[in-house]
Structures are given as C-alpha cells and as structure tokens.
Design a protein around this motif. Structure first.
Motif, mmCIF file in Angstrom:
data_model
loop_
_atom_site.group_PDB
_atom_site.id
_atom_site.type_symbol
_atom_site.label_atom_id
_atom_site.label_comp_id
_atom_site.label_asym_id
_atom_site.label_seq_id
_atom_site.Cartn_x
_atom_site.Cartn_y
_atom_site.Cartn_z
ATOM 1 N N ASN A 4 34.772 15.714 -1.652
ATOM 2 C CA ASN A 4 34.849 16.568 -0.462
ATOM 3 C C ASN A 4 36.021 16.184 0.432
ATOM 4 O OD1 ASN A 4 32.535 18.016 -1.137
ATOM 5 N ND2 ASN A 4 31.197 16.557 -0.095
ATOM 6 N N ASP A 5 36.433 14.920 0.385
ATOM 7 C CA ASP A 5 37.506 14.419 1.250
ATOM 8 C C ASP A 5 38.905 14.734 0.716
ATOM 9 O OD1 ASP A 5 35.555 13.175 2.911
ATOM 10 O OD2 ASP A 5 35.497 11.460 1.529
ATOM 11 N N LEU A 6 39.000 15.301 -0.474
ATOM 12 C CA LEU A 6 40.305 15.481 -1.115
ATOM 13 C C LEU A 6 40.943 16.849 -0.873
ATOM 14 C CD1 LEU A 6 39.680 13.720 -4.545
ATOM 15 C CD2 LEU A 6 40.723 12.785 -2.471
ATOM 16 N N GLY A 7 40.219 17.755 -0.241
ATOM 17 C CA GLY A 7 40.796 19.062 0.054
ATOM 18 C C GLY A 7 40.584 20.098 -1.035
ATOM 19 N N LEU A 8 39.590 19.895 -1.876
ATOM 20 C CA LEU A 8 39.301 20.857 -2.945
ATOM 21 C C LEU A 8 38.403 21.975 -2.416
ATOM 22 C CD1 LEU A 8 38.504 18.302 -5.798
ATOM 23 C CD2 LEU A 8 40.635 19.576 -5.453
ATOM 24 N N SER A 9 38.535 23.147 -2.991
ATOM 25 C CA SER A 9 37.728 24.299 -2.591
ATOM 26 C C SER A 9 36.267 24.104 -2.982
ATOM 27 C CB SER A 9 38.264 25.567 -3.255
ATOM 28 O OG SER A 9 38.069 25.486 -4.659
ATOM 29 N N ALA A 10 35.400 24.905 -2.359
ATOM 30 C CA ALA A 10 33.962 24.825 -2.650
ATOM 31 C C ALA A 10 33.690 25.104 -4.122
ATOM 32 C CB ALA A 10 33.195 25.807 -1.758
ATOM 33 N N GLU A 11 34.408 26.083 -4.713
ATOM 34 C CA GLU A 11 34.198 26.412 -6.129
ATOM 35 C C GLU A 11 34.551 25.239 -7.030
ATOM 36 O OE1 GLU A 11 36.519 28.576 -4.473
ATOM 37 O OE2 GLU A 11 35.615 30.561 -4.540
ATOM 38 N N LEU A 12 35.653 24.584 -6.714
ATOM 39 C CA LEU A 12 36.075 23.453 -7.544
ATOM 40 C C LEU A 12 35.158 22.256 -7.328
ATOM 41 C CD1 LEU A 12 38.085 22.935 -9.709
ATOM 42 C CD2 LEU A 12 39.729 22.200 -8.008
ATOM 43 N N LEU A 13 34.695 22.067 -6.107
ATOM 44 C CA LEU A 13 33.737 20.984 -5.849
ATOM 45 C C LEU A 13 32.455 21.204 -6.638
ATOM 46 C CD1 LEU A 13 34.213 20.474 -2.006
ATOM 47 C CD2 LEU A 13 34.845 18.875 -3.832
ATOM 48 N N ARG A 14 32.032 22.471 -6.751
ATOM 49 C CA ARG A 14 30.852 22.783 -7.559
ATOM 50 C C ARG A 14 31.111 22.468 -9.028
ATOM 51 N NH1 ARG A 14 29.945 26.786 -4.275
ATOM 52 N NH2 ARG A 14 31.137 28.328 -5.435
ATOM 53 N N GLN A 28 42.337 9.411 -9.171
ATOM 54 C CA GLN A 28 42.066 10.745 -8.643
ATOM 55 C C GLN A 28 42.300 10.782 -7.131
ATOM 56 O OE1 GLN A 28 38.082 11.080 -10.085
ATOM 57 N NE2 GLN A 28 38.715 11.871 -12.092
ATOM 58 N N ALA A 29 41.822 9.779 -6.428
ATOM 59 C CA ALA A 29 41.975 9.730 -4.972
ATOM 60 C C ALA A 29 43.436 9.653 -4.562
ATOM 61 C CB ALA A 29 41.201 8.537 -4.405
ATOM 62 N N LYS A 30 44.256 8.986 -5.377
ATOM 63 C CA LYS A 30 45.677 8.850 -5.044
ATOM 64 C C LYS A 30 46.507 10.038 -5.502
ATOM 65 C CE LYS A 30 45.659 3.853 -4.908
ATOM 66 N NZ LYS A 30 46.051 2.615 -5.542
ATOM 67 N N ALA A 31 46.146 10.658 -6.626
ATOM 68 C CA ALA A 31 46.972 11.727 -7.198
ATOM 69 C C ALA A 31 46.637 13.115 -6.667
ATOM 70 C CB ALA A 31 46.835 11.726 -8.724
ATOM 71 N N PRO A 33 45.549 14.507 -3.666
ATOM 72 C CA PRO A 33 46.134 15.045 -2.425
ATOM 73 C C PRO A 33 47.624 15.416 -2.527
ATOM 74 C CG PRO A 33 44.624 13.269 -1.900
ATOM 75 C CD PRO A 33 44.795 13.266 -3.405
ATOM 76 N N PRO A 34 48.497 14.555 -3.070
ATOM 77 C CA PRO A 34 49.899 14.978 -3.148
ATOM 78 C C PRO A 34 50.122 16.137 -4.129
ATOM 79 C CG PRO A 34 49.651 12.763 -4.070
ATOM 80 C CD PRO A 34 48.345 13.142 -3.454
ATOM 81 N N LEU A 35 49.322 16.188 -5.203
ATOM 82 C CA LEU A 35 49.448 17.314 -6.131
ATOM 83 C C LEU A 35 49.026 18.621 -5.462
ATOM 84 C CD1 LEU A 35 48.242 15.662 -9.450
ATOM 85 C CD2 LEU A 35 50.538 16.547 -8.969
ATOM 86 N N LEU A 36 47.992 18.565 -4.634
ATOM 87 C CA LEU A 36 47.567 19.756 -3.900
ATOM 88 C C LEU A 36 48.639 20.237 -2.927
ATOM 89 C CD1 LEU A 36 43.814 18.960 -3.133
ATOM 90 C CD2 LEU A 36 44.726 20.652 -4.748
ATOM 91 N N GLU A 37 49.452 19.298 -2.442
ATOM 92 C CA GLU A 37 50.552 19.643 -1.536
ATOM 93 C C GLU A 37 51.778 20.162 -2.280
ATOM 94 O OE1 GLU A 37 51.275 16.131 0.760
ATOM 95 O OE2 GLU A 37 49.318 16.232 1.748
ATOM 96 N N GLY A 38 51.737 20.083 -3.617
ATOM 97 C CA GLY A 38 52.852 20.580 -4.410
ATOM 98 C C GLY A 38 53.861 19.522 -4.813
ATOM 99 N N ALA A 53 41.185 14.670 -14.968
ATOM 100 C CA ALA A 53 40.745 15.390 -13.768
ATOM 101 C C ALA A 53 41.749 15.225 -12.629
ATOM 102 C CB ALA A 53 39.368 14.902 -13.330
ATOM 103 N N ALA A 54 42.456 14.105 -12.598
ATOM 104 C CA ALA A 54 43.425 13.859 -11.534
ATOM 105 C C ALA A 54 44.544 14.895 -11.518
ATOM 106 C CB ALA A 54 44.013 12.451 -11.658
ATOM 107 N N PHE A 55 44.915 15.428 -12.682
ATOM 108 C CA PHE A 55 45.947 16.467 -12.671
ATOM 109 C C PHE A 55 45.391 17.863 -12.925
ATOM 110 C CE2 PHE A 55 46.309 14.748 -17.050
ATOM 111 C CZ PHE A 55 46.222 15.906 -17.811
#
Length: 174
Positions: A4-14, A28-31, A33-38, A53-55
C-alpha cells in the motif's frame, strides 16, 4: 512497509494480495517507486527475492489498458526462464485482461505468429526468437514503452548483447 505504501493502484494491490503477497521484499521496495515515476532501474538481488514482481508490477501499473499495441517487452536469457516469467506475468496481468505472449525457442513458431497477429500488450521472450519475429515484421515495437531485461548479466554473458541492441533498434527513437 506494505505494498500500500508503494503507490500501486487498488486493482494491482488486489492482484498482489490474490497472489499471497502482503509486504514487499527489499528489491521491490527499492525498485517499484522509481519505476512508477518512469525512471530506469538496474536491480540486483538473489533468486527468490521477488525481482520479477519488482519490474512487472510497475509495468502493469503504467500500461495503457485502452491500447492493444505491444507496450512491454521482457527479455530472458533462456527459454526456461522465459516460460517461468510468462507464468508470473500472466498471474499478475489476469485482472486487467491484458494479452501476454510467450516468444521463445522450443515453442511453435506458427502458434507464436498466430498469437502475435492477434495482438498482445506484453511479450515475454528470448532475444533470438524475438529478433526473428521482428525482422519478419510480425511485431511492431514503434510504440512500445517498456523493456525489462531479466537476468541482464546472463544475457550479456551468453552473448546476447548484439541481439538486445538489435531489438532496441525496433523501438521508437526516443
């Protein structure tokens, strides 16, 4: 920390929860957030630490669900790893009704071609077979936005650097 802390959508969290995951691993925690930022990320972690899962999760988060073009390529050095990745990607992509194709040696070229002609948003492939399909114009990567090299060090150690550069040349020049 939780997913929940990583900025993923509700669908992806499900989807993550449906796969039995509750907390991200360190990679996963390190990769994520920056991947979500592009941003581009080079990650290194032991087998079994959740690198896939990290990528894959950021790719799924950022993919355009309204577009049926190929948007992501995931390369693996061996057909065995490509098949394993394909299974993992399919599990996470299922709730989004995304079409995922597996393109590697040891599988029917005819079936692969048929699948590619039907369209797919994500392709999991080995470099040689993907390059073969690209050269025969069975895949268009001009609008593809994501490239993930799983076990990139092995890809290079196994001599796939020219194939990877050849694949990248099919992407839009930006």
């Amino acid at each position: 920390m939780s997913f929940n802390d990583l900025g993923l959508s509700a669908e992806l969290l499900r989807a993550v929860s449906d796969q039995g995951y509750s907390n991200p691993t360190p990679i996963q925690a390190k990769a994520i957030p920056p991947l979500l930022e592009g941003s581009d990320v080079l990650g290194c972690a032991q087998t079994g630490t959740g690198k896939t899962a990290a990528f894959v999760l950021p790719i799924l988060e950022r993919i355009d669900l309204d577009s049926s073009i190929t948007q992501a390529i995931i390369l693996a050095p061996t057909r065995e790893l490509a098949r394993q990745l394909y299974g993992e990607v399919k599990k996470f992509a299922k709730p989004f009704n995304l079409r995922v194709a597996s393109v590697s040696g040891g599988l029917s070229k005819y079936e692969q071609t048929k699948r590619l002609q039907q369209g797919c948003e994500i392709i999991v492939a080995t470099p040689g077979r993907l390059l073969d399909h690209l050269r025969k114009q069975r895949i268009n990567l001009h609008l593809c936005r994501y490239l993930a090299l799983d076990e990139g060090d092995r890809l290079l150690d196994m001599g796939f650097d020219e194939d990877v550069h050849g694949i990248v040349s099919f992407f839009k020049k930006q």
